[in-house]
Design a protein around this motif. Structure first.
Motif, short mmCIF file in Angstrom:
data_model
loop_
_atom_site.label_atom_id
_atom_site.label_comp_id
_atom_site.label_asym_id
_atom_site.label_seq_id
_atom_site.Cartn_x
_atom_site.Cartn_y
_atom_site.Cartn_z
N GLU A 84 137.03 -74.81 44.61
CA GLU A 84 137.97 -75.25 45.63
C GLU A 84 138.76 -76.48 45.21
N ALA A 138 140.79 -64.84 54.36
CA ALA A 138 139.70 -64.06 53.78
C ALA A 138 138.67 -63.69 54.83
N ALA A 139 138.37 -64.63 55.73
CA ALA A 139 137.38 -64.35 56.76
C ALA A 139 137.82 -63.23 57.68
N VAL A 192 146.98 -64.87 48.33
CA VAL A 192 145.56 -64.88 48.65
C VAL A 192 145.04 -63.47 48.39
N TYR A 202 142.49 -71.21 42.85
CA TYR A 202 141.29 -71.59 43.59
C TYR A 202 140.47 -70.32 43.90
N ASN A 203 139.16 -70.48 44.04
CA ASN A 203 138.34 -69.51 44.76
C ASN A 203 137.22 -70.29 45.44
N GLU A 204 136.31 -69.61 46.14
CA GLU A 204 135.34 -70.35 46.96
C GLU A 204 134.39 -71.20 46.14
N VAL A 235 143.96 -74.45 51.01
CA VAL A 235 142.73 -73.70 50.77
C VAL A 235 142.10 -73.27 52.10
N GLU A 236 142.12 -74.14 53.09
CA GLU A 236 141.50 -73.80 54.38
C GLU A 236 142.20 -72.60 55.02
N LYS A 252 141.01 -69.49 53.28
CA LYS A 252 139.66 -69.13 53.70
C LYS A 252 139.68 -68.40 55.04
N TRP A 292 137.08 -64.28 47.53
CA TRP A 292 138.51 -64.53 47.68
C TRP A 292 138.99 -65.47 46.59
N GLU A 293 140.28 -65.39 46.30
CA GLU A 293 140.93 -66.32 45.38
C GLU A 293 142.34 -66.60 45.87
#
Length: 714
Positions: free
Chosen positions: A424, A543-544, A455, A419-421, A536-537, A540, A444-445
């Motif tokens: 998704e 990454a944030a 991640v 996955y990446n942004e 995925v969440e 994320k 991010w991936e």
């Protein structure tokens, strides 16, 4: 008489009579050139569709422009959880990596402070700095590590003391950069044994605790030496206190080893006297057998890594609870294009190279090395924490057409999803080609499945805008060459199995400081090793957190706590107690710190240490390490300078590959001088091929450069 003059004299004695023989034999052209570009791609291969500009965030594990520290995001399945697999904290003991009292959202984050931003400890021996946290009314010693850094010239690291003029740094200039100090390599120890402005103090965010008041000090420290570090993460705050130890009773690591690094050379060689710094030369599409193999390992409770050669990392196992423990990695790869094998991690490991540092500390391990064919000053550094790995790539090379930074997974990774942004919905990693991949540049991936989750956050730091796209290929029968020719190494295999990463598709300018480069390309990949089937969440959120790291406010721990420290105003009395406000490092030339992408050529003010560059290209002398292609102005008669300039503009990759091999250089010079004397190109090429022995690889480089020059420069 220098080498260029001797070659010229020999050719003048042999070329003229041969030209009279006539004939026009065909030039044999090779396909193994350092070209690149779009090439042949599968349907899931990215194409140049978006642009990227220079990032303003810098290195997530070092100082941010407005803070004395930044840190890498945590590694946890549930970002809101405060639990880890560390040792439980008890009052009056070391934390051993426990979470309680720290920042709840960052159980895997390191905090890295630069020595120049830690007031009060300047002059203290680096090994005497210790850390404490206040929890439940008691002092707890926390694991802490000081990594000393030193300004060193590249030739020193390349064993100049052992090899003299044969040292493969290939420069007569004194070019310095900031490196991790290591007495076991030629980098050597820090010339200043105290905690100086460019050293790094490292601890884990999870070990922070409560605030206390001046005068409250733990046993075993020098009275009045304390420094308060306040960590601010959104609405959360936590504190760590640094002191100078009063004696040897306190271990800076607090008896803890969060990650282990075992460096193992085949044959158990002595690095300083037996390592092949010069290597075996280029190999490209030919068989690449590094002269020294490794069996080097990184271990933590969360993951295990393996290195088989200097640039070759070929194993990753996620070992936390519920993971299958399968080795999911085939190879971490770097090359110019999907179908190009002229340059890749096997060629880098087979040719010249040196280690900068190999450090196994209580908080992190460091592996840093130099050497990538015609980019002998190109560098890669790995920073290993117990849940996070940071990989930094410093490109220092002649102009090249593109660069890819990839992770190629092994067939044992089947069952995982990428996955990446921009993707998704996910793409299964199963060896079957996928369609509909969005190749937009990503930040991010995620690769997630029963074997664990990874991640990754990529942060290219570029001195000028370059087109950057995402790349993904999943094909057991890929048409793209996987650069797997080796008699001694098992990786890479012949499959592109979930191969993913970043591809800078636009031409990359000169980044080699030997040629006076002011541009830089610095790519950082931060990977978080996570439990199986991470959502995925959650990825994320991880990454944030790296994009908005916690702020570290560092104050002198005296009677005045300095509540205004961190308000960006240098108030009266803060000069010594709050460097954050009064002397910030803003990642610019002139801020007093040699940044990761700077050298003494691009920023002598921060990286020069008072040393002036020695002789170099343009000084009218063909110096050691220079030749006709690398410095035509000094080593070749003026007639050929326009030809070399055209090659720089039109054939940079082919010229760079040839420049790395003296027989290739000699053939190009021979042909050019023969043609200038009136000979036909094909006849001159045939004659020079007979006159100057070369390996098939060197001959293919020469043929590729001649073909490119013929099309663009003649």
């Amino acid at each position: 008489m220098n080498r260029a003059a001797l070659l010229r004299l020999a050719r003048l004695l042999t070329v003229s009579p041969l030209l009279a023989c006539g004939g026009d034999p065909a030039v044999t052209t090779g396909s193994d050139s350092e070209t690149g570009g779009a090439g042949t791609m599968s349907e899931t291969t990215a194409g140049p569709t978006s642009g990227a500009t220079e990032s303003s965030t810098g290195d997530p594990t070092t100082d941010a422009p407005t803070s004395t520290s930044t840190s890498s995001p945590t590694s946890t399945a549930d970002p809101s959880s405060t639990s880890t697999e560390g040792t439980t904290t008890t009052e009056g003991t070391t934390t051993g990596g426990a979470v309680e009292g720290g920042l709840s959202q960052r159980p895997g984050d390191p905090v890295v402070l630069v020595g120049g931003q830690v007031p009060g400890l300047a002059g203290v021996t680096a090994g005497d700095v210790v850390g404490f946290a206040r929890k439940d009314g008691a002092w707890l010693q926390i694991p802490l590590q000081v990594d000393e850094r030193v300004l060193v010239d590249f030739c020193t690291i390349y064993a100049e003391a052992l090899l003299g003029e044969d040292a493969p740094c290939k420069t007569a200039q004194t070019i310095q950069a900031l490196f991790y100090a290591d007495p076991n390599t030629y980098t050597g120890v820090d010339t200043d044994p105290s905690l100086d402005r460019d050293d790094e103090v490292v601890f884990m965010a999870r070990d922070a605790g409560d605030r206390t008041t001046p005068g409250d000090e733990p046993d075993g420290v020098v009275a009045g030496s304390g420094v308060e570090v306040e960590l601010v993460d959104g609405d959360e705050k936590a504190w760590v206190y640094l002191f100078a130890r009063a004696g040897a009773d306190l271990d800076p690591g607090a008896g803890v080893d969060l990650v282990g690094y075992e460096l193992g050379f085949a044959g158990d060689i002595d690095y300083k006297t037996e390592y092949p710094f010069i290597g075996k030369g280029s190999c490209g599409n030919a068989t690449c057998d590094p002269p020294i193999l490794e069996d080097s390992t990184i271990t933590s409770p969360h993951y295990e890594r393996h290195f088989a050669a200097r640039w070759l990392t070929d194993s990753l196992r996620i070992t936390m609870a519920d993971s299958t423990g399968e080795d999911i990695l085939d190879i971490a790869q770097a090359r110019f294009a999907p179908d190009f094998c002229g340059r890749h991690v096997l060629t880098f490991s087979t040719s010249e190279g040196a280690f900068v540092a190999n450090i196994d500390g209580p908080v992190r391990a460091i592996r840093s090395y130099l050497g990538a064919n015609s980019g002998p000053l190109t560098q890669r550094t790995h920073l290993f924490y117990d849940q996070v790995e940071v990989v930094q790539t410093f490109l220092r090379v002649h102009p090249i057409p593109a660069i890819m930074e990839l992770v190629d997974y092994s067939p044992d990774a089947e069952g995982m999803t990428y996955y990446n942004e921009h993707n998704e919905a996910g793409l299964p990693i199963d060896g079957e080609p996928d369609f509909g991949f969005d190749d937009a540049q990503f930040s991010w991936e995620l690769v997630s499945g029963p074997h664990g989750s990874v991640v990754s956050v990529l942060d290219p730091h570029l001195s000028q805008p370059l087109t950057t796209v995402a790349y993904f290929e999943d094909n057991l029968n890929t048409p793209n060459d996987q650069c797997s020719a080796s008699n001694t190494l098992d990786a890479p295999d012949d499959a592109a199995f979930g191969t993913s990463g970043v591809w800078i598709t636009s031409a990359i300018p000169e980044t080699d400081p030997r040629n006076g480069a002011q541009d830089h390309v610095f790519i950082q990949r931060t990977s978080f090793y996570q439990p199986p089937d991470l959502a995925v969440e959650a990825a994320k959120l991880l990454a944030a957190r790296i994009q908005v790291p916690p702020q570290a406010l560092v104050r002198g721990f005296t009677a005045a706590l300095g509540e205004t420290c961190g308000d960006a105003s240098c108030a009266a009395g803060e000069e010594a107690s709050c460097p954050l406000d009064c002397n910030p490092f803003d990642q610019s030339c002139g801020d007093g710190l040699c940044d990761l992408w700077e050298t003494s050529v691009s920023c002598a003010e921060d990286c020069g240490d008072g040393l002036m560059p020695g002789p170099g290209c343009g000084d009218a002398t063909c110096d050691a390490g220079e030749h006709e292609l690398s410095c035509a102005a000094d080593c070749w008669i003026g007639t050929f300078e326009p030809l070399v300039s055209c090659m720089d503009a039109s054939c940079p990759a082919q010229k760079g590959a040839c420049s790395d091999e003296l027989p290739c250089v000699d053939r190009i010079v021979c042909v050019a001088e023969c043609v200038a004397g009136g000979g036909a190109l094909n006849a001159c090429a045939s004659m020079c091929a007979m006159q100057i022995p070369a390996t098939p690889e060197q001959a293919s480089f020469a043929n590729a450069l001649m073909m490119c020059a013929q099309q663009n420069c003649l």
